[in-house]
Design a protein around this motif. Structure first.
Motif, PDB file in Angstrom:
ATOM      1  N   ALA A 153      17.370  55.097 -19.890  1.00 42.23           N
ATOM      2  CA  ALA A 153      17.251  56.579 -19.597  1.00 42.23           C
ATOM      3  C   ALA A 153      18.968  56.675 -18.986  1.00 42.23           C
ATOM      4  CB  ALA A 153      16.961  57.650 -19.587  1.00 42.23           C
ATOM      5  N   VAL A 154      18.831  56.263 -17.312  1.00 43.44           N
ATOM      6  CA  VAL A 154      19.865  56.763 -16.593  1.00 43.44           C
ATOM      7  C   VAL A 154      20.662  55.453 -16.911  1.00 43.44           C
ATOM      8  CG1 VAL A 154      20.595  56.667 -14.010  1.00 43.44           C
ATOM      9  CG2 VAL A 154      18.570  56.957 -15.025  1.00 43.44           C
ATOM     10  N   SER A 155      20.659  54.763 -17.296  1.00 45.36           N
ATOM     11  CA  SER A 155      21.807  53.448 -17.772  1.00 45.36           C
ATOM     12  C   SER A 155      21.956  53.906 -18.781  1.00 45.36           C
ATOM     13  CB  SER A 155      20.648  52.227 -17.815  1.00 45.36           C
ATOM     14  OG  SER A 155      21.925  51.258 -18.172  1.00 45.36           O
ATOM     15  N   GLU A 156      21.929  54.870 -19.761  1.00 44.49           N
ATOM     16  CA  GLU A 156      22.428  55.277 -21.083  1.00 44.49           C
ATOM     17  C   GLU A 156      23.544  56.083 -20.517  1.00 44.49           C
ATOM     18  OE1 GLU A 156      19.355  55.336 -23.896  1.00 44.49           O
ATOM     19  OE2 GLU A 156      19.261  52.728 -23.925  1.00 44.49           O
ATOM     20  N   ALA A 157      22.846  57.248 -19.585  1.00 38.64           N
ATOM     21  CA  ALA A 157      23.309  58.489 -19.350  1.00 38.64           C
ATOM     22  C   ALA A 157      25.213  58.054 -18.800  1.00 38.64           C
ATOM     23  CB  ALA A 157      22.951  59.051 -18.535  1.00 38.64           C
ATOM     24  N   ILE A 158      24.106  56.915 -17.480  1.00 38.97           N
ATOM     25  CA  ILE A 158      26.167  56.661 -16.794  1.00 38.97           C
ATOM     26  C   ILE A 158      26.692  55.729 -17.639  1.00 38.97           C
ATOM     27  CG2 ILE A 158      25.265  58.137 -15.326  1.00 38.97           C
ATOM     28  CD1 ILE A 158      24.731  54.888 -14.506  1.00 38.97           C
ATOM     29  N   GLU A 159      26.496  55.095 -18.355  1.00 37.06           N
ATOM     30  CA  GLU A 159      27.042  54.102 -19.197  1.00 37.06           C
ATOM     31  C   GLU A 159      27.480  53.004 -18.625  1.00 37.06           C
ATOM     32  OE1 GLU A 159      30.247  55.763 -21.774  1.00 37.06           O
ATOM     33  OE2 GLU A 159      29.460  57.164 -22.899  1.00 37.06           O
ATOM     34  N   ALA A 160      26.849  52.779 -18.016  1.00 33.39           N
ATOM     35  CA  ALA A 160      26.401  51.267 -17.145  1.00 33.39           C
ATOM     36  C   ALA A 160      24.944  50.835 -16.598  1.00 33.39           C
ATOM     37  CB  ALA A 160      27.421  52.174 -15.477  1.00 33.39           C
ATOM     38  N   ASP A 161      25.516  49.228 -16.303  1.00 24.25           N
ATOM     39  CA  ASP A 161      24.044  48.426 -16.592  1.00 24.25           C
ATOM     40  C   ASP A 161      23.868  49.041 -15.304  1.00 24.25           C
ATOM     41  OD1 ASP A 161      22.463  47.191 -17.209  1.00 24.25           O
ATOM     42  OD2 ASP A 161      23.940  44.590 -16.341  1.00 24.25           O
ATOM     43  N   ILE A 162      21.883  48.570 -15.880  1.00 25.96           N
ATOM     44  CA  ILE A 162      21.711  48.198 -13.640  1.00 25.96           C
ATOM     45  C   ILE A 162      20.554  47.550 -14.053  1.00 25.96           C
ATOM     46  CG2 ILE A 162      19.739  50.074 -12.487  1.00 25.96           C
ATOM     47  CD1 ILE A 162      20.528  52.688 -14.451  1.00 25.96           C
ATOM     48  N   PRO A 163      20.778  46.571 -13.397  1.00 19.59           N
ATOM     49  CA  PRO A 163      20.671  44.639 -13.108  1.00 19.59           C
ATOM     50  C   PRO A 163      19.849  44.869 -12.531  1.00 19.59           C
ATOM     51  CG  PRO A 163      22.279  44.987 -11.732  1.00 19.59           C
ATOM     52  CD  PRO A 163      22.293  46.715 -12.610  1.00 19.59           C
ATOM     53  N   GLU A 164      18.436  44.367 -12.803  1.00 18.52           N
ATOM     54  CA  GLU A 164      16.806  44.326 -12.282  1.00 18.52           C
ATOM     55  C   GLU A 164      16.716  44.516 -10.554  1.00 18.52           C
ATOM     56  OE1 GLU A 164      14.571  41.434 -13.658  1.00 18.52           O
ATOM     57  OE2 GLU A 164      13.849  42.747 -14.678  1.00 18.52           O
ATOM     58  N   ASP A 165      17.419  43.843 -10.228  1.00 18.87           N
ATOM     59  CA  ASP A 165      17.872  43.729  -8.390  1.00 18.87           C
ATOM     60  C   ASP A 165      18.082  45.003  -8.103  1.00 18.87           C
ATOM     61  OD1 ASP A 165      17.253  41.291  -8.422  1.00 18.87           O
ATOM     62  OD2 ASP A 165      19.283  40.521  -8.519  1.00 18.87           O
ATOM     63  N   ASP A 166      18.490  45.976  -8.903  1.00 16.63           N
ATOM     64  CA  ASP A 166      18.733  47.266  -8.724  1.00 16.63           C
ATOM     65  C   ASP A 166      18.190  48.005  -8.841  1.00 16.63           C
ATOM     66  OD1 ASP A 166      21.595  46.500  -7.815  1.00 16.63           O
ATOM     67  OD2 ASP A 166      22.545  47.970  -9.253  1.00 16.63           O
ATOM     68  N   TYR A 167      16.976  47.998  -9.611  1.00 17.33           N
ATOM     69  CA  TYR A 167      15.862  48.925  -9.424  1.00 17.33           C
ATOM     70  C   TYR A 167      15.139  49.668  -7.831  1.00 17.33           C
ATOM     71  CZ  TYR A 167      15.221  47.144 -14.298  1.00 17.33           C
ATOM     72  OH  TYR A 167      15.162  46.236 -15.791  1.00 17.33           O
ATOM     73  N   PHE A 196      16.021  35.153 -18.583  1.00 21.56           N
ATOM     74  CA  PHE A 196      15.838  36.048 -19.648  1.00 21.56           C
ATOM     75  C   PHE A 196      16.328  37.163 -19.404  1.00 21.56           C
ATOM     76  CE2 PHE A 196      13.728  38.294 -23.429  1.00 21.56           C
ATOM     77  CZ  PHE A 196      14.128  36.867 -24.052  1.00 21.56           C
ATOM     78  N   ASN A 197      16.334  38.016 -18.911  1.00 16.38           N
ATOM     79  CA  ASN A 197      16.333  39.912 -18.690  1.00 16.38           C
ATOM     80  C   ASN A 197      17.485  40.133 -18.698  1.00 16.38           C
ATOM     81  OD1 ASN A 197      13.843  41.023 -19.613  1.00 16.38           O
ATOM     82  ND2 ASN A 197      13.318  41.119 -17.908  1.00 16.38           N
ATOM     83  N   ALA A 198      18.507  39.243 -17.548  1.00 15.91           N
ATOM     84  CA  ALA A 198      19.595  39.654 -16.711  1.00 15.91           C
ATOM     85  C   ALA A 198      20.562  39.185 -17.639  1.00 15.91           C
ATOM     86  CB  ALA A 198      20.478  37.600 -15.815  1.00 15.91           C
ATOM     87  N   GLY A 199      21.077  39.358 -18.566  1.00 14.31           N
ATOM     88  CA  GLY A 199      21.653  39.729 -19.494  1.00 14.31           C
ATOM     89  C   GLY A 199      21.393  40.652 -21.037  1.00 14.31           C
ATOM     90  N   ARG A 200      20.488  41.371 -20.901  1.00 14.63           N
ATOM     91  CA  ARG A 200      20.612  42.229 -21.440  1.00 14.63           C
ATOM     92  C   ARG A 200      19.952  43.513 -20.993  1.00 14.63           C
ATOM     93  NH1 ARG A 200      15.748  40.050 -25.276  1.00 14.63           N
ATOM     94  NH2 ARG A 200      16.920  38.038 -25.673  1.00 14.63           N
ATOM     95  N   LYS A 201      20.586  44.906 -22.348  1.00 15.48           N
ATOM     96  CA  LYS A 201      20.730  45.621 -21.440  1.00 15.48           C
ATOM     97  C   LYS A 201      18.964  46.422 -21.266  1.00 15.48           C
ATOM     98  CE  LYS A 201      24.380  47.843 -24.493  1.00 15.48           C
ATOM     99  NZ  LYS A 201      24.694  48.257 -26.075  1.00 15.48           N
ATOM    100  N   PRO A 202      18.557  47.441 -20.439  1.00 13.79           N
ATOM    101  CA  PRO A 202      17.270  47.887 -19.695  1.00 13.79           C
ATOM    102  C   PRO A 202      16.690  47.825 -21.166  1.00 13.79           C
ATOM    103  CG  PRO A 202      19.345  49.248 -18.551  1.00 13.79           C
ATOM    104  CD  PRO A 202      19.287  47.941 -19.676  1.00 13.79           C
ATOM    105  N   ARG A 203      16.709  48.698 -22.173  1.00 14.42           N
ATOM    106  CA  ARG A 203      15.647  48.954 -23.640  1.00 14.42           C
ATOM    107  C   ARG A 203      15.462  48.006 -23.701  1.00 14.42           C
ATOM    108  NH1 ARG A 203      14.231  53.815 -23.708  1.00 14.42           N
ATOM    109  NH2 ARG A 203      16.202  54.990 -23.338  1.00 14.42           N
TER     110      ARG A 203
END
Lengths: 85, 427
Positions: free
Chosen positions: A49-63, B248-255
């Motif tokens: 939801a945050v990523s979509e609101a700011i239109e920026a990717d949030i990589p897993e490393d940033d969680y 696997f997830n790296a190139g994917r959007k969160p959803r």
């Protein structure tokens, strides 16, 4: 994106995922995953939801940088400006 | 012609309350359409019909509590047959009632639910989806027109007193919208909080938490009484699997990202296919299921437990299973499941939240014969080539019904599960 806007984004995302949290009374330094009881699925939905609101990717490393309200506001302020303009 | 009856939505249900009809006499219905909302101890359930036809008489009024099996409505004829087959006649509109076009625009249960939350009716929303169907966006747009746009407080202050508007917390506003409370009628000291809204709205008549507890109690007592459990346990090193998942997830959007939870479910499905003796029901004797209807234990927001099922889970790949799971869990938490999802699965997986206990010894859901318990993933000491190193491990427990199988079968299941889990590229 300024702090107020960033906070609105984070609060809105949380409201969607965990309607039972009262953001006004919630300690902004509590871990969302441990303290607020968001499970991994809730947390992912919140990130999305945050990523979509700011239109920026949030990589897993940033969680981890979105794990408290205060951290997330700082993150979104920074990321949102980069993406926005 | 047939009768639409109060369905049994699980071994622990003997009666249910009809909350709402979503169709009216004369409506054409097709197998799988949601026609009514039924309140059981566990949740409000969207109930589907199992045949094609037209809705005849509605036999039961909303709000009525009736035993399982009670006829609720008549379903007449056959809608597919009634639709022009090879147009011998000019296509005639459906029989008589219901003026055709504007009769109930198409909408999905989640969208309908959303409309209810905003207190909107189909007439208030303009559908922009395929064939005029109403989408989530349409509802939000309609809700926005009527509520937002104005001052932050979306209600007029009460006519006489309170010259200054009370502040309203966001949570209070959400709750108020959800429960249809006029915020202007509330008097918080200075600020209207969620609590003010809560105390202004009597909770629904059923104490859902207590009812759910009772339902779980009945089912688990039956399991403990009837099922001689045995347990087999294995621990797996999934360090490389988690690295694979990260890539696997790296190139994917969160959803579109996949969580480890989905890996465990997928591994359970693969193992259930390989060891069919654990995938099915005990009814005097073991009856194997045709596909894998995977039960997933979900804790609800109200504090109860439900185990909706993913029907035909063997047909879903990892990403497909994740998508399905996300939707299912979201609705389960909110107490919004479909009847077909609440029928018993063929095997169930239970995993407690991240950071939870190391090992989970589960109790089988009758009439199933196996339950997979997944412990927490964590870095732990592990032996590789004779050396102790730190690896990410998970301990998986299979609880199985000793009437149906022996420990050997359980061990084969865990072997298959472990192979799947450590070869994610095959998932």
């Amino acid at each position: 994106m300024n702090q107020t806007q960033a906070r609105a984004v984070v609060v809105e995302a949380l409201a969607d995922v965990a309607p039972e949290i009262d953001v006004e009374e919630f300690d902004p330094d509590t871990s969302l995953r441990d303290g607020a009881d968001l499970d991994s699925m809730d947390f992912l939905a919140y990130i999305a939801a945050v990523s979509e609101a700011i239109e920026a990717d949030i990589p897993e490393d940033d969680y981890a940088r979105l794990d408290t309200l205060n951290l997330a506001v700082a993150y979104v302020t920074e990321k949102g400006s980069a993406a926005g303009s | 012609m047939g009768l639409f009856k109060m369905p049994s939505l699980g071994a622990d249900m003997d009666e249910g309350t009809l909350l709402e009809w979503l169709v009216k006499p004369g409506d054409a219905v097709h197998k799988g359409d949601v026609v009514a909302v039924i309140d059981t101890a566990k949740s409000a359930i969207d109930v589907e019909v199992f045949e094609d036809g037209f809705v005849g008489e509605l036999l039961i009024e909303p709000g009525t509590l009736v035993p399982v099996g009670t006829p609720l409505a008549r379903i007449d004829g056959d809608a597919t047959a009634a639709e022009p087959q090879e147009p011998p006649l000019p296509p005639e509109p459906e029989p008589e009632p219901s003026p055709p076009p504007q009769s109930a625009p198409r909408l999905t249960p989640p969208v309908r639910h959303l409309m209810h939350q905003f207190g909107l009716d189909t007439g208030d929303v303009v559908g922009t989806g395929p064939q005029g169907s109403i989408t989530r966006k349409d509802v939000l747009a309609a809700a926005g027109e009527s509520s937002a746009g104005g001052p932050p407080v979306a209600v007029e202050p009460p006519a006489s007193p309170a010259p200054s508007r009370a502040r309203v917390t966001p949570r209070a506003r959400r709750l108020a919208a959800k429960r249809g409370v006029d915020l202007g009628t509330l008097t918080g000291a200075q600020v209207v909080t969620g609590q003010d809204v809560e105390s202004a709205t009597p909770q629904p008549k059923v104490d859902r938490t207590a009812a759910m507890r009772a339902a779980t109690a009945a089912l688990m007592s039956r399991a403990a009484r009837e099922i001689p459990h045995y347990y087999v346990v294995s621990t797996y090193d999934i360090t490389e699997t988690l690295e694979w998942l990260r890539d696997f997830n790296a190139g994917r959007k969160p959803r579109e990202r996949v969580l480890p939870a989905a890996l465990f479910l997928r591994a359970a499905v693969i193992a259930a296919v390989e060891v069919p003796a654990l995938n099915g029901h005990w009814e005097q004797e073991f009856v194997a299921a045709e596909g894998v209807d995977l039960g997933v234990a979900v804790a609800t927001r109200a504090g109860g437990l439900v185990t909706p099922r993913v029907v035909g889970a063997q047909a879903l790949d990892l990403a497909g299973l994740m998508t399905h799971l996300t939707d299912l869990v979201k609705r389960a938490k909110a107490g919004r499941l479909k009847a077909s999802e609440l029928l018993p699965g063929s095997i169930t997986v239970s995993s407690l939240a991240d950071g939870g206990p190391d090992v989970l010894y589960g109790v089988i859901y009758p009439p199933q014969v196996a339950l997979v318990g997944v412990g927490a993933v964590a870095p732990r000491p592990w032996v590789v080539d004779g050396e102790v190193v730190v690896r990410s491990t998970v301990t998986v427990t299979l609880a199985a019904d000793h009437r149906a199988t022996d420990g050997r079968t359980g061990a084969r299941f865990l072997t298959a599960f472990g192979h799947a889990l450590t070869h994610p590229e095959e998932l």
